[in-house]
Scaffold this active site. Structure first.
Site, PDB file in Angstrom:
ATOM      1  N   ALA A   8       0.829  -1.208   0.000  1.00 30.48           N
ATOM      2  CA  ALA A   8       0.000   0.000   0.000  1.00 30.48           C
ATOM      3  C   ALA A   8       0.861   1.255   0.000  1.00 30.48           C
ATOM      4  O   ALA A   8       1.946   1.270   0.547  1.00 30.48           O
ATOM      5  CB  ALA A   8      -0.901  -0.002   1.223  1.00 30.48           C
ATOM      6  N   CYS A   9       0.327   2.298  -0.607  1.00 28.91           N
ATOM      7  CA  CYS A   9       0.935   3.628  -0.578  1.00 28.91           C
ATOM      8  C   CYS A   9      -0.185   4.647  -0.667  1.00 28.91           C
ATOM      9  O   CYS A   9      -1.316   4.325  -1.031  1.00 28.91           O
ATOM     10  CB  CYS A   9       1.887   3.839  -1.755  1.00 28.91           C
ATOM     11  N   THR A  10       0.145   5.898  -0.351  1.00 28.44           N
ATOM     12  CA  THR A  10      -0.822   6.982  -0.439  1.00 28.44           C
ATOM     13  C   THR A  10      -0.149   8.200  -1.055  1.00 28.44           C
ATOM     14  O   THR A  10       0.994   8.513  -0.724  1.00 28.44           O
ATOM     15  CB  THR A  10      -1.363   7.356   0.959  1.00 28.44           C
TER      16      THR A  10
END
Length: 352
Positions: free
Chosen positions: A30-32
């Site tokens: 995951a990344c944002t």
């Protein structure tokens, strides 16, 4: 329909959609990414890098005039860098994040649903490990990059990462004006979302579904309730609310601090484990790019200090050479590191 009933109906739809996503979407790293609009054109882009293992990241300076190829021995796309850039590498084989001298920022994020080239495609190949670098090397604005992508003059090719996982990513870019674009390959077809309204990107599901899920939380309002898990859709909702709710400042120090605070809010705690989600990923590092002043900030989760690079003080001229800031194994680096890059041979892009 009364507002109360409409909210109830939206809640049911959103809950049902989220449940479907949980059933069909693979567990993914995951990344944002979030784009901030301050006053007086103070544009800032922040992102988290969330991954299941150490990616041995370092920072690089690449000058203008570099002859590039995407990593393929045959049939690969070739180009010459028009602009210099500062990038953060992963596995010493891919440009995952960075900003060029014109203030264009590129952020690669994981997307399990990505499907690239269909069989029989003979166009020149661009490997995903070089995708962000190609954009940073070639364009000054989002509009230019979008126009090039719409020509579809090349095909995208993926590769297996050093940990054995298949590389599947989507790309977010932003420029000094605040223009933004999201690029995804779904079922072998390029999908582009272009416009300032596309401020936030996380991971699964595909971007249009993320927007639909986020619409529910906008209806409720972030001051009433926001989802708090580390799932991509929840991080999307939090980032969307906070990036606009925080102080919109013309002061670069305040703007950068605001974006870091949003990135911290969307980060996944180091070493976290979640039942039935063995591949959930901790945040390894965060970057924040001040595009107006062309300063690129980096923060490692295991470091006590923030470091930054001032692109205005870098010689990007042709022949100035590739330079590297060794961050892997040096967690105590901090402060302005612009003058501390050392000459180094450029890494080779991961390729099949």
């Amino acid at each position: 329909m009364p507002r109360r009933c409409r909210r109830s109906m939206l809640a049911v739809i959103a809950a049902s959609s989220a449940f479907v996503v949980m059933l069909v979407a693979p567990v993914a790293d995951a990344c944002t990414r979030a784009l901030y609009f301050g006053k007086q054109a103070q544009t800032v882009t922040g992102r988290t890098m969330d991954w299941s293992e150490d990616m041995h990241s370092n920072m690089w300076i690449f000058p203008r005039g570099m002859d590039r190829e995407s990593g393929m021995e045959r049939g690969g796309l070739k180009w010459t860098s028009k602009y210099g850039s500062v990038v953060t590498s992963v596995y010493e084989g891919a440009s995952a994040d960075g900003m060029n001298e014109k203030g264009l920022v590129a952020n690669l994020l994981y997307l399990a649903e990505s499907e690239y080239t269909v069989p029989g495609d003979k166009r020149p190949a661009l490997v995903i490990s070089s995708w962000a670098q190609y954009v940073l090397d070639s364009f000054a604005t989002v509009e230019e990059a979008v126009a090039d992508a719409r020509k579809e003059a090349y095909r995208m090719v993926t590769d297996t990462l050093p940990n054995g996982k298949k590389g599947t990513v989507h790309l977010a870019i932003s420029d000094r004006s605040g223009d933004s674009a999201i690029f995804e390959y779904l079922d072998g077809k390029l999908v582009i979302h272009h416009g300032k309204q596309y401020q936030v990107m996380t991971n699964s599901p595909a971007y249009d579904q993320q927007l639909a899920l986020n619409a529910y939380w906008k209806e409720i309002g972030g001051t009433v309730m926001l989802p708090g898990t580390n799932r991509a859709a929840d991080r999307f909702a939090r980032a969307s609310f906070y990036i606009n709710a925080c102080k919109q400042s013309a002061n670069p120090r305040e703007a950068v601090a605001s974006v870091f605070s949003v990135m911290n809010n969307c980060s996944v705690p180091l070493g976290i484990t979640t039942p039935n989600q063995p591949n959930i990923s901790s945040t390894l590092w965060r970057t924040v790019a001040d595009q107006k002043n062309r300063v690129y900030y980096y923060q490692s989760t295991i470091s006590p200090s923030l470091l930054w690079v001032d692109l205005a003080d870098i010689n990007f001229e042709y022949g100035s050479g590739t330079r590297k800031l060794l961050m892997d194994g040096n967690p105590n680096l901090g402060g302005n590191q612009t003058a501390n890059f050392k000459e180094a041979e450029p890494f080779k892009f991961l390729a099949p």
